[in-house]
Write an enzyme that holds these catalytic residues in place. Structure first.
Site, mmCIF file in Angstrom:
data_model
loop_
_atom_site.group_PDB
_atom_site.id
_atom_site.type_symbol
_atom_site.label_atom_id
_atom_site.label_comp_id
_atom_site.label_asym_id
_atom_site.label_seq_id
_atom_site.Cartn_x
_atom_site.Cartn_y
_atom_site.Cartn_z
ATOM 1 C CG HIS A 141 -69.741 51.246 -24.990
ATOM 2 N ND1 HIS A 141 -70.232 52.309 -25.703
ATOM 3 C CD2 HIS A 141 -70.773 50.360 -24.880
ATOM 4 C CE1 HIS A 141 -71.503 52.088 -25.997
ATOM 5 N NE2 HIS A 141 -71.866 50.918 -25.513
ATOM 6 C CE LYS A 145 -69.405 49.700 -28.770
ATOM 7 N NZ LYS A 145 -69.968 48.442 -29.284
HETATM 8 N N1 LIG Z 1 -77.052 45.016 -29.526
HETATM 9 C C1 LIG Z 1 -76.770 45.156 -28.229
HETATM 10 O O1 LIG Z 1 -77.653 45.430 -27.389
HETATM 11 C C2 LIG Z 1 -75.353 44.920 -27.768
HETATM 12 C C3 LIG Z 1 -75.024 44.946 -26.403
HETATM 13 C C4 LIG Z 1 -73.717 44.631 -26.037
HETATM 14 C C5 LIG Z 1 -72.780 44.317 -26.993
HETATM 15 N N2 LIG Z 1 -73.137 44.334 -28.329
HETATM 16 C C6 LIG Z 1 -72.212 43.947 -29.380
HETATM 17 O O2 LIG Z 1 -72.075 42.518 -29.307
HETATM 18 C C7 LIG Z 1 -70.785 42.153 -29.807
HETATM 19 C C8 LIG Z 1 -70.091 41.258 -28.790
HETATM 20 O O3 LIG Z 1 -69.822 41.995 -27.620
HETATM 21 P P1 LIG Z 1 -69.103 41.328 -26.343
HETATM 22 O O4 LIG Z 1 -68.855 42.429 -25.386
HETATM 23 O O5 LIG Z 1 -69.863 40.126 -25.901
HETATM 24 O O6 LIG Z 1 -67.714 40.882 -27.029
HETATM 25 P P2 LIG Z 1 -66.694 39.764 -26.552
HETATM 26 O O7 LIG Z 1 -66.722 39.604 -25.067
HETATM 27 O O8 LIG Z 1 -65.404 40.072 -27.221
HETATM 28 O O9 LIG Z 1 -67.301 38.413 -27.163
HETATM 29 C C9 LIG Z 1 -67.359 38.157 -28.541
HETATM 30 C C10 LIG Z 1 -67.294 36.668 -28.769
HETATM 31 O O10 LIG Z 1 -67.449 36.423 -30.163
HETATM 32 C C11 LIG Z 1 -66.789 35.216 -30.497
HETATM 33 N N3 LIG Z 1 -65.884 35.453 -31.625
HETATM 34 C C12 LIG Z 1 -64.960 36.407 -31.730
HETATM 35 N N4 LIG Z 1 -64.296 36.298 -32.909
HETATM 36 C C13 LIG Z 1 -64.836 35.243 -33.542
HETATM 37 C C14 LIG Z 1 -64.589 34.608 -34.777
HETATM 38 N N5 LIG Z 1 -63.668 35.078 -35.616
HETATM 39 N N6 LIG Z 1 -65.322 33.528 -35.106
HETATM 40 C C15 LIG Z 1 -66.278 33.064 -34.269
HETATM 41 N N7 LIG Z 1 -66.548 33.619 -33.083
HETATM 42 C C16 LIG Z 1 -65.844 34.694 -32.723
HETATM 43 C C17 LIG Z 1 -65.957 34.795 -29.278
HETATM 44 O O11 LIG Z 1 -66.688 33.775 -28.590
HETATM 45 P P3 LIG Z 1 -66.118 32.273 -28.485
HETATM 46 O O12 LIG Z 1 -64.690 32.396 -28.041
HETATM 47 O O13 LIG Z 1 -67.015 31.654 -27.494
HETATM 48 O O14 LIG Z 1 -66.226 31.656 -29.842
HETATM 49 C C18 LIG Z 1 -65.920 36.046 -28.432
HETATM 50 O O15 LIG Z 1 -65.785 35.750 -27.070
HETATM 51 C C19 LIG Z 1 -70.076 43.474 -30.116
HETATM 52 O O16 LIG Z 1 -70.232 43.774 -31.499
HETATM 53 C C20 LIG Z 1 -70.815 44.493 -29.267
HETATM 54 O O17 LIG Z 1 -70.742 45.803 -29.789
HETATM 55 C C21 LIG Z 1 -74.393 44.635 -28.709
#
Ligand SMILES: NC(=O)c1ccc[n+]([C@@H]2O[C@H](COP(=O)([O-])OP(=O)(O)OC[C@H]3O[C@@H](n4cnc5c(N)ncnc54)[C@H](OP(=O)(O)O)[C@@H]3O)[C@@H](O)[C@H]2O)c1
Length: 249
Positions: A141, A145
């Protein structure tokens, strides 16, 4: 359909918002920043009030576990179905999700790519057909991540363990560490902007079988999550899986 998108400025949140706009799905973006582009936007603290005033058909969450379970409480209070794509929950957080699902429909999946559902079925079949073969899993990844191994890798490992005698997960190897029967080698790589690759290798009897899934864009996850949101709306309280959405076609 109106969907609440949490973590709206995150990698997945932005992708879900873009795809929802393409599909004509109305969105309420929840973000700690003001960069989110949606029909309506709010700060996480204001979500309960916003949902009470403006009911939504589902919430789609790709954030971090601690925030995810807080968003889920707002869903319970307002009867909003929740699609959770966040990974890396601990036992206490999983218990909170279980409790929430007694009140509202919840669909949590570590991977919303349809190809991963096929990979899971193929891995079960290979593990069943090739008893005694060595099994090694490698996942790659992007360098941002947080959790390792990935939620998808953990789901694949659970499936392998249910089907074979291999149950000892060995995370990487170093020094003098010969392979023993019953091991499943687990190898995690974090580099660049890779969206997600999972490979399961079976080796034995002078042959090697590899099964690989590679996500070529985050849109595959966003599409699956929005399909899950449409599928979940109107269902009874309980926990649902993405395989049910895929099987329903
Ligand atoms: N199930 C699937 O198919 C799949 C696919 C891809 C990723 N994922 C998972 O999805 C999650 C997010 O991935 P990503 O790559 O999008 O991560 P990312 O770019 O870091 O985005 C996560 C977002 O969550 C919000 N956040 C973080 N800490 C927070 C807090 N304490 N309180 C409230 N909001 C908070 C923030 O958005 P704001 O700044 O806008 O509040 C941050 O930008 C991970 O766990 C990843 O493993 C799952």
């Amino acid at each position: 359909m109106t969907v609440v998108v949490t973590g709206a400025s995150g990698r997945m949140g932005r992708t879900v918002l873009d795809l929802a706009a393409e599909r004509g799905v109305k969105t309420i973006a929840v973000s700690r920043s003001e960069t989110a582009d949606a029909d309506t936007a709010c700060h996480p603290e204001d979500l309960p009030a916003v949902l009470s005033e403006q009911p939504a058909d589902a919430l789609v969450d790709f954030t971090v576990p601690a925030a995810s379970v807080e968003f889920l409480e707002a869903c319970v209070d307002t009867g909003t179905p929740a699609v959770i794509g966040t990974t890396g929950f601990d036992e206490a957080e999983l218990a909170r999700i279980d409790r929430a699902s007694e009140r509202i429909p919840v669909l949590r999946a570590a991977n919303f790519a349809r190809g991963v559902q096929a990979l899971l079925a193929l891995v079960r079949e290979a593990a069943d057909s090739l008893p005694g073969y060595d099994v090694e899993l490698t996942e790659t990844h992007h360098n941002g991540k947080r959790d390792a191994p990935s939620g998808t890798a953990t789901t694949l490992l659970d499936a392998i363990e249910e089907t074979t005698d291999a149950t000892e997960r060995v995370h990487g190897r170093e020094g003098r560490q010969p392979r023993s029967d019953g091991e499943i080698g687990v190898h995690v790589r974090r580099a660049g902007s890779v969206h997600g690759e999972h490979e399961v290798l079976f080796a034995g009897n002078d042959e090697v079988l590899t099964l690989t899934h590679r996500a070529e864009s985050r849109r595959v996850f966003a599409a699956g999550a929005l399909d899950a949101a449409a599928w979940l709306h109107g269902r009874d309280a309980g926990q649902y899986t993405f395989s049910e959405v895929v099987e329903d076609r």
